[in-house]
Scaffold this active site. Structure first.
Site, PDB file in Angstrom:
ATOM      1  N   GLY A   9       0.818  -1.206   0.000  1.00 53.44           N
ATOM      2  CA  GLY A   9       0.000   0.000   0.000  1.00 53.44           C
ATOM      3  C   GLY A   9       0.847   1.249   0.000  1.00 53.44           C
ATOM      4  O   GLY A   9       1.913   1.295  -0.620  1.00 53.44           O
ATOM      5  N   ALA A  10       0.404   2.274   0.740  1.00 50.05           N
ATOM      6  CA  ALA A  10       1.073   3.569   0.703  1.00 50.05           C
ATOM      7  C   ALA A  10       2.530   3.475   1.142  1.00 50.05           C
ATOM      8  O   ALA A  10       3.414   4.077   0.539  1.00 50.05           O
ATOM      9  CB  ALA A  10       0.313   4.567   1.574  1.00 50.05           C
ATOM     10  N   LYS A 205       8.347   7.095  18.337  1.00 53.24           N
ATOM     11  CA  LYS A 205       7.237   7.265  17.409  1.00 53.24           C
ATOM     12  C   LYS A 205       5.905   6.957  18.082  1.00 53.24           C
ATOM     13  O   LYS A 205       4.910   7.671  17.893  1.00 53.24           O
ATOM     14  CB  LYS A 205       7.422   6.355  16.190  1.00 53.24           C
ATOM     15  CG  LYS A 205       6.308   6.509  15.156  1.00 53.24           C
ATOM     16  CD  LYS A 205       6.498   5.605  13.949  1.00 53.24           C
ATOM     17  CE  LYS A 205       5.363   5.781  12.954  1.00 53.24           C
ATOM     18  NZ  LYS A 205       5.479   4.878  11.795  1.00 53.24           N
ATOM     19  N   ASN A 209       1.888   8.697  18.370  1.00 50.69           N
ATOM     20  CA  ASN A 209       0.767   7.952  17.790  1.00 50.69           C
ATOM     21  C   ASN A 209      -0.300   7.608  18.820  1.00 50.69           C
ATOM     22  O   ASN A 209      -1.500   7.697  18.545  1.00 50.69           O
ATOM     23  CB  ASN A 209       1.264   6.663  17.135  1.00 50.69           C
ATOM     24  CG  ASN A 209       1.884   6.893  15.779  1.00 50.69           C
ATOM     25  OD1 ASN A 209       1.833   7.990  15.243  1.00 50.69           O
ATOM     26  ND2 ASN A 209       2.490   5.861  15.221  1.00 50.69           N
ATOM     27  N   SER A 274      -3.096   7.973  10.434  1.00 49.00           N
ATOM     28  CA  SER A 274      -3.579   6.821   9.658  1.00 49.00           C
ATOM     29  C   SER A 274      -4.765   6.148  10.332  1.00 49.00           C
ATOM     30  O   SER A 274      -5.640   5.602   9.646  1.00 49.00           O
ATOM     31  CB  SER A 274      -2.449   5.815   9.447  1.00 49.00           C
ATOM     32  OG  SER A 274      -1.966   5.310  10.685  1.00 49.00           O
TER      33      SER A 274
END
Length: 324
Positions: A9-10, A205, A209, A274
């Site tokens: 995917g992306a 990270k 998130n 996302s």
């Protein structure tokens, strides 16, 4: 080096496209209209530098059709991996390495881990151990991705910045396989530094998130919109402070203050995490790997995380209603 992208995917599609252009032998595991477009017209990649190119790697939705690989780069969404992992057996040779380029706490977190609560199993991420059995953690190289990208139409990947994929062995060693994979990625134009403590990168990270993604889903706002509301900013701060306490209990040290992290996250104009994009598209959200696992790790250590508990309960109920 034979490299297969599991989930093109992306994120995975971008990696596969630039690797194929650099001369690597790339295969893509994809599905649906995206796969059909790649098979018919090739994979088109648009980079942040203004490049626009098309490559024609082998692509299929059948792991057996792609065969054994030297490296698997797994970039599927976390909810899909428990069912997918056993299907990847035809792609695994005796020495196949597995790079997990995914969000949140990975299933292998406690492999080669000597810190607090060593030897535990993360039920939120790998409920019955299916991933651990199908993708033995001895094969794993941890990866932490930073790459805003999208799929504007089937068969097309658009990157918004240069791709970054930090890599590290779970035991912290600088192994030959780690070096060779990093070199292949760097040759393709991907920034792929080798880390001696990949868990630190995971937590750096994750802290953003686990705060911004749930709050964006629950409010429908972008990161900037959420952070601009003083009441929501207080929620973001509380979530990050609790998450930081959990990480610190596992030996992670954070160099940047929570307040600075909230400010930086809120400075990303118009960015939808996302998780919010998945919610709006009706796709399963990465709730457990991003925040459920943090709650589980807190419980293992006896750390109180009341804000995380409330937000997680709301998020799980919202997801259940979406799927009803």
């Amino acid at each position: 080096m034979k490299i297969a992208i599991v989930g093109a995917g992306a994120i995975g599609g971008y990696f596969g496209g630039v690797l194929a252009r650099s001369g690597a032998e790339v295969s893509l595991l994809a599905r649906g209209p995206h796969l059909q477009a790649i098979q018919a017209r090739g994979l088109r990649v648009q980079t942040a530098d203004g490049e626009d190119f098309t490559v024609h790697p082998k692509a299929s939705d059948d792991p057996a059709a792609l065969g054994r690989q030297d490296v698997l780069i797994i970039s599927v969404k976390a909810p899909a991996l428990p069912a997918l992992a056993p299907q990847l057996a035809p792609m695994l040779g005796p020495d196949t390495a597995i790079v997990t380029a995914m969000n949140g706490i990975p299933y292998w977190y406690f492999h080669a881990y000597a810190g607090p609560v060593a030897g535990r199993h993360l039920k939120t991420v790998d409920p019955d151990g299916a991933i651990w059995r199908a993708l033995p953690p001895e094969r794993v190289i941890g990866g932490v991705v930073r790459l805003p990208s999208s799929v504007p139409e089937p068969g097309v990947i658009r990157g918004l910045t240069r791709a970054n994929l930090a890599l590290g062995e779970p035991d912290g060693t600088q192994s030959p396989r780690l070096a060779s994979i990093s070199q292949a990625l760097m040759a393709a134009g991907i920034n792929a530094p080798m880390r001696s403590d990949i868990r630190h990168d995971i937590w750096v990270k994750l802290l953003g998130n686990m705060a911004f993604s749930p709050c964006s889903v629950l409010t429908g706002g972008t990161q900037a919109q959420v952070a601009a509301d003083p009441a929501m900013r207080a929620v973001l701060t509380a979530l990050m402070r609790e998450g930081q306490s959990v990480g610190e209990g596992l030996g992670i040290r954070f160099e940047v203050s929570v307040e600075q992290r909230v400010t930086e996250g809120g400075g990303v104009a118009l960015h939808k995490p996302s998780m919010l994009q998945d919610w709006e598209a009706g796709r399963p959200m990465e709730i457990e790997s991003i925040i459920g696992a943090v709650a589980e790790l807190a419980a293992m250590q006896g750390i109180a995380t009341p804000t995380i508990a409330i937000v997680l309960a709301l998020l799980r109920r919202k997801a259940a209603l979406q799927q009803a």
